[in-house]
Enzyme design. Structure first.
Site, PDB file in Angstrom:
ATOM      1  N   ILE A   1       0.826  -1.212   0.000  1.00  0.00           N
ATOM      2  CA  ILE A   1       0.000   0.000   0.000  1.00  0.00           C
ATOM      3  C   ILE A   1       0.862   1.266   0.000  1.00  0.00           C
ATOM      4  O   ILE A   1       0.579   2.239  -0.686  1.00  0.00           O
ATOM      5  CB  ILE A   1      -1.016  -0.036   1.180  1.00  0.00           C
ATOM      6  CG1 ILE A   1      -2.255   0.774   0.852  1.00  0.00           C
ATOM      7  CG2 ILE A   1      -0.448   0.449   2.485  1.00  0.00           C
ATOM      8  CD1 ILE A   1      -3.331  -0.007   0.221  1.00  0.00           C
TER       9      ILE A   1
ATOM     10  N   LYS B   1     -13.980  -1.040   9.486  1.00  0.00           N
ATOM     11  CA  LYS B   1     -12.990  -1.830   8.718  1.00  0.00           C
ATOM     12  C   LYS B   1     -12.487  -2.989   9.574  1.00  0.00           C
ATOM     13  O   LYS B   1     -12.330  -4.121   9.087  1.00  0.00           O
ATOM     14  CB  LYS B   1     -11.850  -0.917   8.272  1.00  0.00           C
ATOM     15  CG  LYS B   1     -10.805  -1.578   7.352  1.00  0.00           C
ATOM     16  CD  LYS B   1     -11.291  -1.707   5.926  1.00  0.00           C
ATOM     17  CE  LYS B   1     -10.424  -2.584   5.042  1.00  0.00           C
ATOM     18  NZ  LYS B   1      -9.246  -1.969   4.500  1.00  0.00           N
TER      19      LYS B   1
HETATM   20  N1  NDP Z   1      -2.400  -4.038   0.743  1.00  0.00           N
HETATM   21  C1  NDP Z   1      -3.675  -3.586   0.773  1.00  0.00           C
HETATM   22  O1  NDP Z   1      -4.402  -3.640  -0.235  1.00  0.00           O
HETATM   23  C2  NDP Z   1      -4.237  -2.937   1.998  1.00  0.00           C
HETATM   24  C3  NDP Z   1      -3.521  -2.880   3.174  1.00  0.00           C
HETATM   25  N2  NDP Z   1      -4.076  -2.244   4.257  1.00  0.00           N
HETATM   26  C4  NDP Z   1      -3.338  -2.156   5.514  1.00  0.00           C
HETATM   27  O2  NDP Z   1      -2.178  -1.349   5.277  1.00  0.00           O
HETATM   28  C5  NDP Z   1      -1.104  -1.795   6.116  1.00  0.00           C
HETATM   29  C6  NDP Z   1       0.080  -2.166   5.207  1.00  0.00           C
HETATM   30  O3  NDP Z   1      -0.325  -3.246   4.366  1.00  0.00           O
HETATM   31  P1  NDP Z   1       0.552  -3.774   3.169  1.00  0.00           P
HETATM   32  O4  NDP Z   1       1.145  -2.656   2.416  1.00  0.00           O
HETATM   33  O5  NDP Z   1      -0.275  -4.749   2.442  1.00  0.00           O
HETATM   34  O6  NDP Z   1       1.706  -4.534   3.959  1.00  0.00           O
HETATM   35  P2  NDP Z   1       3.187  -4.866   3.502  1.00  0.00           P
HETATM   36  O7  NDP Z   1       3.689  -5.912   4.423  1.00  0.00           O
HETATM   37  O8  NDP Z   1       3.217  -5.117   2.030  1.00  0.00           O
HETATM   38  O9  NDP Z   1       3.967  -3.491   3.736  1.00  0.00           O
HETATM   39  C7  NDP Z   1       4.539  -3.073   4.934  1.00  0.00           C
HETATM   40  C8  NDP Z   1       6.024  -3.032   4.686  1.00  0.00           C
HETATM   41  O10 NDP Z   1       6.640  -2.258   5.704  1.00  0.00           O
HETATM   42  C9  NDP Z   1       7.900  -2.866   5.940  1.00  0.00           C
HETATM   43  N3  NDP Z   1       8.443  -2.343   7.181  1.00  0.00           N
HETATM   44  C10 NDP Z   1       8.014  -2.524   8.451  1.00  0.00           C
HETATM   45  N4  NDP Z   1       8.790  -1.846   9.313  1.00  0.00           N
HETATM   46  C11 NDP Z   1       9.728  -1.221   8.575  1.00  0.00           C
HETATM   47  C12 NDP Z   1      10.816  -0.379   8.893  1.00  0.00           C
HETATM   48  N5  NDP Z   1      11.099  -0.045  10.149  1.00  0.00           N
HETATM   49  N6  NDP Z   1      11.602   0.089   7.898  1.00  0.00           N
HETATM   50  C13 NDP Z   1      11.330  -0.245   6.613  1.00  0.00           C
HETATM   51  N7  NDP Z   1      10.306  -1.039   6.233  1.00  0.00           N
HETATM   52  C14 NDP Z   1       9.517  -1.520   7.214  1.00  0.00           C
HETATM   53  C15 NDP Z   1       7.569  -4.351   5.952  1.00  0.00           C
HETATM   54  O11 NDP Z   1       8.687  -5.182   5.887  1.00  0.00           O
HETATM   55  P3  NDP Z   1       8.657  -6.625   6.637  1.00  0.00           P
HETATM   56  O12 NDP Z   1       7.479  -7.353   6.119  1.00  0.00           O
HETATM   57  O13 NDP Z   1       9.977  -7.214   6.256  1.00  0.00           O
HETATM   58  O14 NDP Z   1       8.565  -6.342   8.089  1.00  0.00           O
HETATM   59  C16 NDP Z   1       6.689  -4.428   4.715  1.00  0.00           C
HETATM   60  O15 NDP Z   1       7.472  -4.574   3.545  1.00  0.00           O
HETATM   61  C17 NDP Z   1      -1.666  -2.989   6.908  1.00  0.00           C
HETATM   62  O16 NDP Z   1      -2.166  -2.550   8.153  1.00  0.00           O
HETATM   63  C18 NDP Z   1      -2.792  -3.495   6.015  1.00  0.00           C
HETATM   64  O17 NDP Z   1      -3.774  -4.237   6.737  1.00  0.00           O
HETATM   65  C19 NDP Z   1      -5.297  -1.615   4.220  1.00  0.00           C
HETATM   66  C20 NDP Z   1      -6.031  -1.657   3.076  1.00  0.00           C
HETATM   67  C21 NDP Z   1      -5.609  -2.352   1.888  1.00  0.00           C
HETATM   68  C1  KPL Z   2     -11.463  -5.829   3.016  1.00  0.00           C
HETATM   69  C2  KPL Z   2     -10.531  -7.034   2.951  1.00  0.00           C
HETATM   70  C3  KPL Z   2     -11.182  -8.218   3.588  1.00  0.00           C
HETATM   71  C4  KPL Z   2     -10.326  -7.247   1.467  1.00  0.00           C
HETATM   72  O1  KPL Z   2      -9.649  -8.406   1.160  1.00  0.00           O
HETATM   73  C5  KPL Z   2      -9.246  -6.667   3.651  1.00  0.00           C
HETATM   74  O2  KPL Z   2      -9.064  -5.578   4.111  1.00  0.00           O
HETATM   75  C6  KPL Z   2      -8.159  -7.668   3.870  1.00  0.00           C
HETATM   76  O3  KPL Z   2      -8.050  -8.630   3.133  1.00  0.00           O
HETATM   77  O4  KPL Z   2      -7.385  -7.445   4.829  1.00  0.00           O
END
Ligand code: NDP
Ligand code: KPL
Length: 297
Positions: free
Chosen positions: A11, A178
């Protein structure tokens, strides 16, 4: 504007890429992603095609000047560390926004920084397919709050960069809703091994509905207003019916899940106010034991 995206995986990279059209953006990521982006740019795949975008991407914030805006997009279990780390480089003008799932991010990120703290939630859908590559499944809507100057400023930055965004006067309802959706859908998809649409049918629907109503009772006891929580959960499951939930993806990849920050927080808060949540407690234990079985976690 100088914008730092802290914890740029799926994200964060998508958000950073879009903001970089108008702003000076730096992503803070893990080394494989940072190396891939620094060498070949970020490959963004969507229904519109593929685009390679060159962005600044680093692995540490050591020695950085205070940015104008920091957007935290780590998983919720890294929120506390993120808050501690970014507190080293902010000044009085830095706005800090969290865009994450789960409960407790507000406490770790936004409330902690007082009036400069903003909390957000998004319905965007993004997957990181390999270091340096993301797939955008849906544009979604991003909401920020509590309603104040900082939230309005972030919303404005997002809208001007092409996001669908709003400042919400009910941000805590949005965040709770959410979390309730995640608590009702994600653990069941992990246990069943099915996509989100499974909760629309028996034998999973009754379980999801119970999880939803238990969690909603906790939210309401905390004074959070919800319109029709089960309808909201059903709508999300319908819109994302063929998606694998993030929790199922995490388990399949041997990664830690956000179960403690979603269902775990609901169960913890329920305990504090004496609300019975047997279904959520059982789902919490089942997912924890599935995580433990995976020796990589
Ligand atoms: N992806 C999506 O479509 C959606 C995601 N979200 C929420 O957004 C948040 C992020 O999700 P998402 O992007 O999928 O997760 P990811 O795991 O893809 O991204 C988070 C990244 O941050 C890195 N990270 C953590 N700590 C550090 C640090 N100190 N320095 C550098 N990098 C760091 C992680 O590395 P590592 O894994 O090695 O720790 C990981 O690569 C979550 O809470 C998720 O539930 C909400 C809606 C939609
Ligand atoms: C809304 C939903 C369930 C979409 O996949 C989601 O936020 C997740 O997978 O963490």
């Amino acid at each position: 504007m100088n914008i730092l995206v802290y914890g740029a995986g799926a994200i964060g990279s998508a958000i950073g890429e879009k903001l970089s059209g108008q702003h000076d953006v730096t992503l803070v990521s893990r080394k494989p992603h940072a190396d891939a982006i620094s060498s070949n740019g970020l490959l963004v795949c969507s229904s519109k095609g593929k685009e390679r975008v060159f962005l600044k991407c680093v692995t540490s914030i050591d020695g950085m000047e205070p940015p104008d805006v920091i957007i935290v997009t780590t998983k919720a279990y890294d929120s506390k560390h993120a808050g501690d780390d970014i507190s080293r480089i902010i000044d009085d003008n830095t706005i800090i926004a969290s865009i994450q799932n789960g409960l407790g991010n507000y406490e770790h990120i936004s409330r902690r920084f007082g009036r400069k703290g903003v909390v957000g939630t998004t319905t965007m859908g993004v997957t990181m397919t390999r270091p340096g590559e993301i797939v955008l499944a849906g544009e979604g809507v991003t909401s920020f709050g509590p309603y104040d100057d900082a939230a309005e400023k972030i919303t404005d930055i997002f809208i001007k960069s092409g996001f669908e965004a709003r400042t919400s006067s009910r941000i805590f309802s949005d965040i709770w809703m959410k979390a309730i959706a995640n608590a009702s859908i994600n653990p069941i998809t992990v246990i069943s091994g099915k996509t989100n649409g499974c909760i629309l049918y028996e034998p999973y629907m009754s379980l999801a509905k119970e999880a939803c109503y238990e969690a909603a009772a906790v939210a309401e006891a905390e004074g959070v207003m919800l319109d029709d929580p089960w309808k909201a959960v059903r709508d999300i499951a319908e819109k994302t019916s063929s998606n694998k939930s993030s929790m199922l993806q995490d388990i399949e990849k041997g990664r830690k899940t956000e179960i403690n920050q979603i269902t775990g927080e609901i169960v913890r808060r329920a305990g504090g106010i004496g609300i019975p949540v047997p279904i959520n407690s059982a789902l919490l234990e089942l997912i924890r034991s599935m995580e433990k079985k995976d020796k990589r976690l």
